[in-house]
Design a protein around this motif. Structure first.
Motif, mmCIF file in Angstrom:
data_model
loop_
_atom_site.group_PDB
_atom_site.id
_atom_site.type_symbol
_atom_site.label_atom_id
_atom_site.label_comp_id
_atom_site.label_asym_id
_atom_site.label_seq_id
_atom_site.Cartn_x
_atom_site.Cartn_y
_atom_site.Cartn_z
ATOM 1 N N PRO A 203 8.954 -4.546 -11.869
ATOM 2 C CA PRO A 203 8.200 -4.273 -10.634
ATOM 3 C C PRO A 203 8.455 -5.301 -9.539
ATOM 4 O O PRO A 203 8.666 -4.938 -8.377
ATOM 5 C CB PRO A 203 6.736 -4.295 -11.086
ATOM 6 C CG PRO A 203 6.786 -4.068 -12.558
ATOM 7 C CD PRO A 203 8.063 -4.660 -13.045
ATOM 8 N N LEU A 204 8.430 -6.572 -9.904
ATOM 9 C CA LEU A 204 8.611 -7.656 -8.937
ATOM 10 C C LEU A 204 9.636 -8.637 -9.490
ATOM 11 O O LEU A 204 9.542 -9.058 -10.643
ATOM 12 C CB LEU A 204 7.294 -8.379 -8.675
ATOM 13 C CG LEU A 204 6.139 -7.538 -8.116
ATOM 14 C CD1 LEU A 204 4.848 -8.347 -8.124
ATOM 15 C CD2 LEU A 204 6.458 -7.051 -6.711
ATOM 16 N N THR B 206 4.097 -0.003 -8.957
ATOM 17 C CA THR B 206 2.859 0.680 -8.581
ATOM 18 C C THR B 206 2.021 -0.200 -7.661
ATOM 19 O O THR B 206 2.236 -1.417 -7.563
ATOM 20 C CB THR B 206 2.026 1.052 -9.813
ATOM 21 O OG1 THR B 206 1.566 -0.155 -10.451
ATOM 22 C CG2 THR B 206 2.832 1.884 -10.799
ATOM 23 N N ILE B 207 1.067 0.414 -7.014
ATOM 24 C CA ILE B 207 0.176 -0.335 -6.125
ATOM 25 C C ILE B 207 -0.611 -1.369 -6.936
ATOM 26 O O ILE B 207 -0.823 -2.492 -6.481
ATOM 27 C CB ILE B 207 -0.778 0.617 -5.388
ATOM 28 C CG1 ILE B 207 0.021 1.704 -4.662
ATOM 29 C CG2 ILE B 207 -1.644 -0.154 -4.408
ATOM 30 C CD1 ILE B 207 1.148 1.199 -3.788
ATOM 31 N N ALA C 228 -1.623 -7.015 -8.196
ATOM 32 C CA ALA C 228 -1.781 -8.049 -9.219
ATOM 33 C C ALA C 228 -0.740 -9.151 -9.070
ATOM 34 O O ALA C 228 -1.032 -10.329 -9.306
ATOM 35 C CB ALA C 228 -1.680 -7.423 -10.610
ATOM 36 N N GLY C 229 0.469 -8.786 -8.654
ATOM 37 C CA GLY C 229 1.544 -9.765 -8.591
ATOM 38 C C GLY C 229 1.595 -10.580 -7.321
ATOM 39 O O GLY C 229 2.049 -11.730 -7.338
ATOM 40 N N LEU C 230 1.122 -10.018 -6.200
ATOM 41 C CA LEU C 230 1.248 -10.707 -4.917
ATOM 42 C C LEU C 230 -0.070 -10.849 -4.159
ATOM 43 O O LEU C 230 -0.171 -11.658 -3.245
ATOM 44 C CB LEU C 230 2.235 -9.956 -4.015
ATOM 45 C CG LEU C 230 3.697 -9.885 -4.455
ATOM 46 C CD1 LEU C 230 4.510 -9.090 -3.436
ATOM 47 C CD2 LEU C 230 4.289 -11.278 -4.611
#
Length: 249
Positions: free
Chosen positions: A52-53, A67-68, A73-75
């Motif tokens: 995802p990232l 996904t949103i 959660a990641g950024l």
């Protein structure tokens, strides 16, 4: 909505699998939202295994299949503007865990908040072609109108690269809707440039994204049940003044 003309789902799918009548499938929240009788096969990108990232020294690469929920959660904790744009969906956790960043850009609707984020952060869209080629398109140029973008037949959006410098910049966010939980009718993001100047990204109110120093010259307002052009113009000017006062004081 059922796509009753679909006869096959290819999973996992790669750019070379595309043929006329195919559609790329991410989360499907936009794809299944209306009849599409021209589609006969779905090419599943969610099984491609893209992370995802992916963090690099000067940018973060957001996969089209991110996904949103994964983006938030990641950024979201590190970069509040990311979380603001995620919440602009006004969607349940079910949508957050299915809808993708790439799908939101490729739907190319004026109210797409991932369009707003990508453009405001001076992102770059990585586009893959069915022949294995790849090209880069500035996020500001990716959407060309309501439901229209630069993708040619068989091309897919592989990722969006967001510079760390712009993600870390001072920003301000304003969003307006006719209803408390309604679709965005106006969405503005202000960002302070390295030279101290202010850039304003206007989406939702206009048929395509605009990055401007001021909003006086804009004349491309959306006219639909979510707001009249006159009201969108008024709110855009009001929000632009608020953002300028907040960031340039």
């Amino acid at each position: 909505m059922d796509l009753n003309t679909v006869t096959a789902v290819i999973s996992p799918a790669a750019p070379g699998d595309w043929r006329p009548g195919d559609a790329w499938l991410g989360g499907g929240t936009a794809l299944f939202g209306e009849p599409r009788p021209e589609i006969t096969r779905l090419l599943d990108l969610t099984a491609a295994g893209w992370p995802p990232l992916t963090f690099h020294g000067d940018h973060v690469e957001v996969a089209a299949t991110c996904t949103i929920a994964q983006l938030a959660a990641g950024l979201g904790e590190r970069f509040p503007i990311v979380l603001e744009c995620c919440h602009a969906f006004l969607a349940s956790f079910k949508i957050w865990n299915v809808a993708t960043v790439g799908g939101n850009l490729c739907a190319s609707l004026p109210a797409g908040p991932m369009i707003s984020l990508s453009v405001a952060m001076a992102g770059t869209c990585v586009v893959a072609g069915p022949d294995g080629s790849s090209r880069e398109v500035p996020a500001a140029d990716f959407v060309t109108g309501e439901g229209r973008n630069v993708l040619s037949d068989g091309e897919l959006l592989r990722a969006v690269r967001l510079p760390m410098a712009t993600l870390s910049a001072r920003t301000a966010y304003r969003r307006g809707s006719l209803f408390r939980h309604g679709r965005s009718a106006v969405l503005l993001i202000g960002r302070v440039e390295p030279d101290g100047e202010l850039s304003l990204t206007v989406t939702a109110a206009t048929k395509k994204p605009y990055v401007v120093k001021n909003v006086d010259g804009l004349d491309d307002w959306v006219d639909d049940v979510h707001g009249s052009p006159a009201w969108r113009r008024h709110l855009t000017h009001r929000y632009a003044a608020q953002i300028r006062a907040e960031l340039m004081s």
